[in-house]
Design a protein around this motif. Structure first.
Motif, PDB file in Angstrom:
ATOM      1  N   LEU A  11       0.821  -1.214   0.000  1.00 16.32           N
ATOM      2  CA  LEU A  11       0.000   0.000   0.000  1.00 16.32           C
ATOM      3  C   LEU A  11       0.853   1.262   0.000  1.00 16.32           C
ATOM      4  CD1 LEU A  11      -2.767  -1.023   2.585  1.00 16.32           C
ATOM      5  CD2 LEU A  11      -2.895  -1.048   0.088  1.00 16.32           C
ATOM      6  N   ASP A  12       2.079   1.153  -0.481  1.00 14.67           N
ATOM      7  CA  ASP A  12       2.969   2.311  -0.487  1.00 14.67           C
ATOM      8  C   ASP A  12       2.386   3.471  -1.295  1.00 14.67           C
ATOM      9  OD1 ASP A  12       4.716   1.023   1.107  1.00 14.67           O
ATOM     10  OD2 ASP A  12       6.284   0.715  -0.403  1.00 14.67           O
ATOM     11  N   GLY A  13       1.728   3.160  -2.404  1.00 13.97           N
ATOM     12  CA  GLY A  13       1.141   4.218  -3.237  1.00 13.97           C
ATOM     13  C   GLY A  13       0.067   4.986  -2.492  1.00 13.97           C
ATOM     14  N   VAL A  14      -0.777   4.242  -1.784  1.00 19.51           N
ATOM     15  CA  VAL A  14      -1.825   4.883  -0.976  1.00 19.51           C
ATOM     16  C   VAL A  14      -1.190   5.717   0.133  1.00 19.51           C
ATOM     17  CG1 VAL A  14      -3.827   4.493   0.503  1.00 19.51           C
ATOM     18  CG2 VAL A  14      -3.441   3.025  -1.489  1.00 19.51           C
ATOM     19  N   GLY A  15      -0.148   5.173   0.733  1.00 20.90           N
ATOM     20  CA  GLY A  15       0.545   5.900   1.785  1.00 20.90           C
ATOM     21  C   GLY A  15       1.131   7.200   1.292  1.00 20.90           C
ATOM     22  N   HIS A  16       1.645   7.186   0.079  1.00 23.26           N
ATOM     23  CA  HIS A  16       2.214   8.407  -0.504  1.00 23.26           C
ATOM     24  C   HIS A  16       1.138   9.474  -0.668  1.00 23.26           C
ATOM     25  CE1 HIS A  16       5.240  10.075  -3.705  1.00 23.26           C
ATOM     26  NE2 HIS A  16       5.109  10.858  -2.656  1.00 23.26           N
ATOM     27  N   ILE A  17      -0.040   9.069  -1.090  1.00 22.03           N
ATOM     28  CA  ILE A  17      -1.153  10.009  -1.263  1.00 22.03           C
ATOM     29  C   ILE A  17      -1.571  10.596   0.086  1.00 22.03           C
ATOM     30  CG2 ILE A  17      -3.583  10.223  -1.914  1.00 22.03           C
ATOM     31  CD1 ILE A  17      -3.061   8.074  -4.052  1.00 22.03           C
ATOM     32  N   VAL A  18      -1.757   9.726   1.079  1.00 18.18           N
ATOM     33  CA  VAL A  18      -2.202  10.182   2.396  1.00 18.18           C
ATOM     34  C   VAL A  18      -1.138  11.071   3.044  1.00 18.18           C
ATOM     35  CG1 VAL A  18      -2.908   9.452   4.704  1.00 18.18           C
ATOM     36  CG2 VAL A  18      -3.646   8.147   2.699  1.00 18.18           C
ATOM     37  N   ALA A  19       0.126  10.712   2.889  1.00 13.10           N
ATOM     38  CA  ALA A  19       1.206  11.504   3.470  1.00 13.10           C
ATOM     39  C   ALA A  19       1.256  12.898   2.862  1.00 13.10           C
ATOM     40  CB  ALA A  19       2.537  10.784   3.269  1.00 13.10           C
ATOM     41  N   ALA A  20       1.102  12.983   1.548  1.00 14.98           N
ATOM     42  CA  ALA A  20       1.130  14.284   0.877  1.00 14.98           C
ATOM     43  C   ALA A  20      -0.046  15.151   1.315  1.00 14.98           C
ATOM     44  CB  ALA A  20       1.123  14.101  -0.640  1.00 14.98           C
ATOM     45  N   LEU A  21      -1.207  14.530   1.510  1.00  8.17           N
ATOM     46  CA  LEU A  21      -2.366  15.272   1.999  1.00  8.17           C
ATOM     47  C   LEU A  21      -2.138  15.783   3.415  1.00  8.17           C
ATOM     48  CD1 LEU A  21      -5.351  13.113   0.673  1.00  8.17           C
ATOM     49  CD2 LEU A  21      -4.797  15.464   0.012  1.00  8.17           C
ATOM     50  N   ALA A  22      -1.556  14.950   4.255  1.00  6.49           N
ATOM     51  CA  ALA A  22      -1.279  15.361   5.633  1.00  6.49           C
ATOM     52  C   ALA A  22      -0.288  16.524   5.657  1.00  6.49           C
ATOM     53  CB  ALA A  22      -0.728  14.177   6.435  1.00  6.49           C
ATOM     54  N   PHE A  23       0.736  16.446   4.828  1.00  3.95           N
ATOM     55  CA  PHE A  23       1.737  17.507   4.775  1.00  3.95           C
ATOM     56  C   PHE A  23       1.129  18.815   4.278  1.00  3.95           C
ATOM     57  CE2 PHE A  23       5.895  19.169   2.866  1.00  3.95           C
ATOM     58  CZ  PHE A  23       6.329  19.670   4.093  1.00  3.95           C
ATOM     59  N   GLY A  24       0.062  18.710   3.502  1.00  3.79           N
ATOM     60  CA  GLY A  24      -0.598  19.907   2.986  1.00  3.79           C
ATOM     61  C   GLY A  24      -1.089  20.843   4.069  1.00  3.79           C
ATOM     62  N   PHE A  25      -1.362  20.312   5.246  1.00  8.03           N
ATOM     63  CA  PHE A  25      -1.830  21.155   6.341  1.00  8.03           C
ATOM     64  C   PHE A  25      -0.727  22.073   6.883  1.00  8.03           C
ATOM     65  CE2 PHE A  25      -5.231  18.075   6.294  1.00  8.03           C
ATOM     66  CZ  PHE A  25      -6.350  18.829   6.653  1.00  8.03           C
ATOM     67  N   ALA A  26       0.523  21.814   6.537  1.00  6.99           N
ATOM     68  CA  ALA A  26       1.622  22.664   7.011  1.00  6.99           C
ATOM     69  C   ALA A  26       1.407  24.107   6.582  1.00  6.99           C
ATOM     70  CB  ALA A  26       2.956  22.136   6.487  1.00  6.99           C
ATOM     71  N   LEU A  27       1.048  24.324   5.311  1.00  3.79           N
ATOM     72  CA  LEU A  27       0.849  25.685   4.816  1.00  3.79           C
ATOM     73  C   LEU A  27      -0.357  26.340   5.483  1.00  3.79           C
ATOM     74  CD1 LEU A  27       1.939  27.826   2.907  1.00  3.79           C
ATOM     75  CD2 LEU A  27       0.494  26.881   1.091  1.00  3.79           C
TER      76      LEU A  27
END
Length: 289
Positions: free
Chosen positions: A68-84
């Motif tokens: 599920l690495d691909g799914v993890g990459h999507i979820v991780a990028a979404l989570a990081f989006g909250f930084a801004l």
């Protein structure tokens, strides 16, 4: 005769940016310590959220032997989006968005060049301090142990490999840095242009822009600085390659945010030349320098 609001639809954006620049200019002068603190907060936020990014990657990598690495990459990028989002609503100072702001100010000559440079230098210094603070905390914890640390090490190896790959790697890194800050400041453009009124919509724009850069693999100077600090304190890092990476990424980030967004929209919404030919249209795009 065409309405100026149609000819120069970004006037509100320019006006807002110049107002923000005035505040940053004042703060970086008489309130330099506070400006540094606000910049350090942005670096700390980047540090915490980037750590979260790698924690999410590690969690999905641990599931089903990495299937599920691909799914993890999507979820991780979404989570990081909250930084801004956190940086914007906490009124913190991030170098990459300030690149766009100072460039607009330079175009309209509303502030002396050395004051603009002072904003960038103090902001990056504060971002580094905030990121280093998080790196020190991580060093005295188990937050980067196990697969989380492995994911961070892989990311550092990948980022430093651009430098050892020669000209092709440098150009690849450079393009990724340009597109990274193009996306970051495209979000800030939409936030500042006055068309988006709802806070949830603003948050969505910011999350989406960071998601693109995180998912596609663009390069962000402050995020890289924080990542290098965390891994460097944990187990060491090739300082020369890390500095080379940051040098290329800083330049690319400036082109992407400062020139492709800041300078482009400053010029495209400058009505002063038009008003000289059409003096009957007296609505000014920006304050006269």
């Amino acid at each position: 005769m065409s309405d100026q609001s149609q000819l120069f639809p970004g006037k509100h954006f320019i006006s807002t940016v110049l107002g923000v620049l005035g505040t940053k200019t004042t703060m970086s002068g008489g309130l330099a310590r506070v400006f540094l603190m606000r910049s350090a907060m942005a670096g700390a936020i980047i540090g915490v959220m980037y750590l979260t990014y790698f924690a999410v990657l590690a969690a999905f990598d641990d599931i089903a032997n990495g299937e599920l690495d691909g799914v993890g990459h999507i979820v991780a990028a979404l989570a990081f989006g909250f930084a801004l989002v956190f940086i914007y609503y906490s009124k913190s100072e991030l170098l990459t968005s300030n690149m766009m702001i100072v460039t607009v100010g330079a175009y309209y000559r509303t502030t002396a060049w050395w004051r603009l440079l002072r904003i960038l230098v103090l902001c990056y210094a504060g971002n580094i301090v905030g990121g280093l603070f998080i790196a020190v905390l991580v060093m005295f914890s188990t937050l980067a142990d196990g697969n989380v640390g492995e994911q961070m090490n892989l990311a550092v190896d990948h980022k430093l490999a651009y430098l050892t790959a020669g000209a092709s790697g440098w150009s690849d890194l450079f393009v990724r840095a340009i597109l990274c800050n193009f996306m970051i400041n495209l979000a800030m453009l939409l936030v500042y242009n006055g068309l988006i009124k709802d806070d949830l919509a603003k948050m969505g724009v910011m999350i989406a822009s960071v998601f693109v850069f995180g998912f596609v693999g663009f390069e962000h100077s402050v995020a890289n600085t924080v990542l290098f600090s965390i891994v460097g304190l944990q187990q060491g890092i090739d300082v020369g390659l890390a500095l080379g990476n940051l040098g290329i990424v800083l330049l690319g980030n400036y082109i992407g945010g400062g020139l492709l967004i800041g300078l482009y929209f400053a010029y495209a919404n400058d009505s002063r030349r038009y008003l000289k030919k059409h003096p009957d249209m007296t609505d000014q795009a920006v304050p006269e320098p």
